[in-house]
Design a protein around this motif. Structure first.
Motif, short mmCIF file in Angstrom:
data_model
loop_
_atom_site.label_atom_id
_atom_site.label_comp_id
_atom_site.label_asym_id
_atom_site.label_seq_id
_atom_site.Cartn_x
_atom_site.Cartn_y
_atom_site.Cartn_z
N GLU A 111 0.92 -1.11 -0.06
CA GLU A 111 0.01 -0.13 0.04
C GLU A 111 1.05 1.27 0.02
OE1 GLU A 111 -3.37 0.20 0.03
OE2 GLU A 111 -3.56 -1.97 0.27
N MET A 112 1.28 1.86 -1.15
CA MET A 112 2.02 2.95 -1.24
C MET A 112 1.54 4.17 -0.79
SD MET A 112 4.55 1.62 -2.24
CE MET A 112 5.22 0.07 -2.59
N GLY A 113 0.14 4.31 -0.50
CA GLY A 113 -0.36 5.58 -0.15
C GLY A 113 -0.20 5.17 1.40
N PHE A 114 -0.24 4.18 2.13
CA PHE A 114 -0.01 4.01 3.64
C PHE A 114 1.61 4.29 4.01
CE2 PHE A 114 1.33 1.58 7.23
CZ PHE A 114 0.61 1.91 8.05
N ALA A 115 2.16 3.62 3.04
CA ALA A 115 3.56 3.71 3.29
C ALA A 115 4.11 5.32 3.20
CB ALA A 115 4.66 2.95 1.99
N ARG A 116 3.75 6.14 2.29
CA ARG A 116 4.07 7.39 2.16
C ARG A 116 3.57 8.47 3.16
NH1 ARG A 116 2.19 12.04 0.12
NH2 ARG A 116 3.73 13.45 -1.24
N ASP A 117 2.22 8.07 3.51
CA ASP A 117 1.51 9.08 4.47
C ASP A 117 2.00 8.64 5.77
OD1 ASP A 117 0.74 10.55 2.18
OD2 ASP A 117 -1.04 9.37 2.20
N VAL A 118 1.94 7.36 6.36
CA VAL A 118 1.92 7.08 7.77
C VAL A 118 3.32 6.67 8.05
CG1 VAL A 118 0.98 5.18 9.21
CG2 VAL A 118 -0.39 6.12 7.46
N PHE B 159 13.46 -0.19 0.97
CA PHE B 159 13.16 -0.71 -0.30
C PHE B 159 14.25 -2.14 -0.53
CE2 PHE B 159 14.00 -1.48 -4.91
CZ PHE B 159 12.92 -1.97 -5.12
N MET B 160 13.60 -3.08 -0.60
CA MET B 160 14.45 -4.35 -0.84
C MET B 160 14.17 -5.07 -2.24
SD MET B 160 13.49 -6.70 2.89
CE MET B 160 14.61 -8.03 1.88
N ALA B 161 15.20 -5.49 -2.60
CA ALA B 161 15.07 -6.16 -3.89
C ALA B 161 16.42 -7.23 -3.94
CB ALA B 161 15.35 -5.39 -5.19
N ASP B 162 16.12 -8.66 -4.41
CA ASP B 162 16.98 -9.52 -4.63
C ASP B 162 17.89 -9.70 -3.31
OD1 ASP B 162 16.20 -9.40 -7.26
OD2 ASP B 162 17.70 -7.64 -7.85
N GLY B 163 17.30 -9.54 -2.09
CA GLY B 163 18.09 -10.17 -1.00
C GLY B 163 18.61 -9.00 -0.26
N TYR B 164 18.60 -7.62 -0.71
CA TYR B 164 19.49 -6.63 -0.44
C TYR B 164 18.53 -5.58 0.08
CZ TYR B 164 23.76 -8.62 -2.20
OH TYR B 164 24.80 -9.44 -2.28
N ILE B 165 18.86 -4.45 0.79
CA ILE B 165 18.16 -3.44 1.14
C ILE B 165 18.70 -2.50 0.06
CG2 ILE B 165 17.71 -1.33 2.41
CD1 ILE B 165 17.49 -3.24 4.84
N VAL B 166 18.08 -1.95 -0.82
CA VAL B 166 18.67 -1.32 -2.17
C VAL B 166 18.57 0.32 -1.69
CG1 VAL B 166 18.05 -0.40 -4.45
CG2 VAL B 166 17.84 -3.03 -3.71
N GLU B 167 17.38 0.58 -0.89
CA GLU B 167 17.51 2.31 -0.91
C GLU B 167 16.77 2.24 0.55
OE1 GLU B 167 16.31 4.29 -3.97
OE2 GLU B 167 15.92 6.20 -2.75
N GLU C 220 10.50 11.15 0.88
CA GLU C 220 11.79 11.26 -0.05
C GLU C 220 11.84 10.11 -1.12
OE1 GLU C 220 15.50 11.89 1.45
OE2 GLU C 220 14.59 13.78 2.41
N VAL C 221 12.04 8.82 -0.61
CA VAL C 221 12.03 7.55 -1.16
C VAL C 221 11.05 7.11 -2.14
CG1 VAL C 221 12.29 4.91 -1.09
CG2 VAL C 221 13.14 6.44 0.66
N ILE C 222 9.76 7.38 -1.80
CA ILE C 222 8.57 7.08 -2.70
C ILE C 222 8.39 8.25 -3.77
CG2 ILE C 222 6.17 7.03 -2.86
CD1 ILE C 222 6.39 5.15 -0.11
N ASP C 223 8.63 9.50 -3.46
CA ASP C 223 8.65 10.72 -4.26
C ASP C 223 9.75 10.66 -5.37
OD1 ASP C 223 6.05 10.78 -3.42
OD2 ASP C 223 6.41 12.75 -2.19
N ASN C 224 10.78 10.53 -4.64
CA ASN C 224 12.12 10.79 -5.45
C ASN C 224 13.29 9.81 -5.02
OD1 ASN C 224 11.64 13.54 -6.72
ND2 ASN C 224 11.56 14.09 -4.58
N PRO C 225 13.03 8.50 -5.53
CA PRO C 225 13.84 7.55 -5.25
C PRO C 225 15.31 7.61 -6.05
CG PRO C 225 12.19 6.86 -6.96
CD PRO C 225 11.68 8.23 -6.54
#
Ligand SMILES: Nc1ncnc2c1ncn2[C@@H]1O[C@H](COP(=O)(O)OP(=O)(O)O)[C@@H](O)[C@H]1O
Ligand SMILES: [Mg+2]
Lengths: 241, 236
Positions: free
Chosen positions: A198-205, A211-219, A225-230
């Motif tokens: 739920e990106m809305g929840f993540a962004r507002d709450v 952000f995880m991908a392929d077994g790492y924390i990428v960002e 900041e992360v959601i609007d300007n990754p």
């Protein structure tokens, strides 16, 4: 408050978590996002010792333990400080709603019945499930079940609550009632780690997004900041789906 | 039916019913309780993955399911005395029936435990319950509900199998009917009569089963009442 250092986990030859460093401070709400299969559930399961880890250190304030070789008593001490809300609720089918919430207080914490009941009622009130206190899990909708599951976790007053996609098993029209409860908890200062789509929840709450991908924390960084300007290409790709 | 046969059948009814109630039924109940406790222990020692115990349990079930009940009965009643262990017939029967049925109950309970989603146990861990407590509070009650029909089936089989106890001198219902036929030679009528009494007993058990099954669902009273109301409305 809670810190994980160098967490690794494989299933067979398949390395799922490749060295995760992760920290939660008191009062923070962390949203963990990432593509399906990136290891988010595995991360929460390792933190809660539902799955064993291959490597990693866990620190809770001054308490430190090796996640790979944690003893039963270390695990139970650490779990006392954690709550877990499952994607599939996992309410105890053989107990009424209120008994579900009281179970940990009475059986694990040895609280007397009357006191436990008071707490349970207060928790059910908080999640708006007081009316259904004598119902059984089979009689609840998904949204109601998840709210009870949240009450069950919160009742034990853990220092951090881990949520694994708490709304993804729900019909779309029921996600709102669960997210509202979680937002309320966040506003009260509950420390939470929430795996969510739920990106809305993540962004507002959330205060922070991981952000995880392929077994790492990428960002990771402040939610907006992360959601609007990754910064990372991988994050951008994921968010623009 | 001739008057003589009628007379024998009617006068035998109480003679059969009384040992039925005072021997067959206690034999059934006591054996079943033993088989339930043992079956539960056997099932749990398999699912809990306790080293040694698990192998023992598998071995136990292999033996008791793989050999005839009547042979087990004879080993306990006639065999054990040769190594100095004497057990009274009634108790020998209870032990044999209990040990035998435990193997079957263990399988029913084990399958039921495996049918409980892992998430129930995990949720229990996360509110601070240990494995044994989580089993007792959460998993076993649910497993018991699932196993209930199979366990009841086993109970009904046991009720009928207690007739084998007559072969080791227990004077239960079937032993009594054999005594009466020995005197009167009315095999057909008397064996039908005893079959009828067994049928009454097992029918009562079947009623008990469906009564308990209805009670034993995890729904609030309000829902149960509503369901009953709907059924009544449907019946008009
Ligand atoms: N019990 C398991 N056995 C083997 N592989 C698993 C198991 N659980 C998860 N995996 C694998 O680990 C990877 C990450 O899974 P998961 O943590 O559930 O991802 P996410 O929650 O981010 O969707 C997936 O490729 C999945 O197939
Ligand atoms: Mg997942």
């Amino acid at each position: 408050m809670l810190e994980i250092i160098g967490l690794k986990k494989s299933y067979g030859d398949n390395e799922i978590l490749k060295g995760i460093d992760f920290k939660v401070d008191k009062g923070e709400v962390i949203a963990v996002i990432g593509p399906s299969g990136s290891g988010k559930t595995t991360l929460l399961r390792c933190i809660s010792f539902l799955s064993n880890s291959d490597e990693g250190i866990m620190r809770l304030d001054d308490y430190e333990c090796d996640m790979k070789s944690a003893t039963k008593s270390e695990v139970s001490h650490l779990r006392e400080n954690m709550g877990f809300v499952f994607q599939s609720f996992n309410l105890f089918r053989n107990m009424t709603v209120i008994k579900n919430v009281m179970e940990g207080l009475i059986t694990a914490r040895k609280m007397d019945k009357k006191e436990a009941k008071e707490i349970a009622l207060e928790m059910l009130e908080k999640v708006g499930m007081l009316e259904k206190k004598d119902s059984y899990p089979d009689e609840l909708s998904g949204g109601q079940s998840q709210r009870v599951a949240i009450a069950r976790a919160v009742a034990l007053n853990p220092r951090v609550i881990l949520f694994d996609e708490p709304t993804s098993a729900l019909d779309p029209e029921l996600t709102g009632e669960v997210l509202d409860v979680m937002k309320k908890l966040a506003d009260e200062g509950t420390t939470m780690v929430v795996v969510t789509h739920e990106m809305g929840f993540a962004r507002d709450v959330a205060s922070r997004v991981v952000f995880m991908a392929d077994g790492y924390i990428v960002e990771e960084g402040p939610a907006k900041e992360v959601i609007d300007n990754p910064r990372e290409e991988r994050t951008r790709q994921f968010l623009s789906r | 039916m001739s008057d003589r046969v009628f007379e024998i059948v009617t006068s035998s009814f109480m003679k059969l019913l009384i040992p039925g109630i005072t021997v067959t039924i206690p034999l059934t109940i006591l054996s079943f309780l033993l088989s339930l406790v043992l079956g539960l222990l056997l099932a749990v020692s398999q699912t809990a993955n306790i080293k040694g115990l698990k192998q023992f349990s598998v071995f136990y079930i292999w033996i008791f399911r793989g050999t005839p009940l009547i042979v087990q009965l004879f080993i306990i009643f006639h065999g054990l005395p040769t190594i100095g262990i004497y057990i009274e017939a009634f108790w020998a029967a209870i032990i044999a029936f209990g040990l035998n049925l435990a193997a079957y109950n263990a399988e029913a309970i084990r399958a039921a435990i495996l049918a409980i989603p892992e998430g129930q146990l995990e949720a229990a861990y996360m509110i601070g319950l240990s494995y044994p407590i989580a089993m007792i509070r959460i998993v076993l009650p649910q497993a018991f509900q699932i196993a209930f029909p199979s366990l009841f089936n086993n109970l009904i089989s046991l009720l009928k199998d207690t007739s084998l106890a007559s072969s080791i001198t227990v004077v239960e219902m079937f032993a009594v009917v054999q005594q009466i036929t020995g005197r009167t030679y009315e095999y057909f009528a008397l064996y039908l009569e005893v079959a009828f009494i067994y049928l009454i007993f097992s029918t009562l058990l079947t009623f008990l089963q469906s009564y308990l099954e209805k009670k034993f669902v995890w729904k609030s009273d309000a829902t149960k009442e509503e369901k009953r109301g709907r059924r009544r409305a449907m019946l008009g």
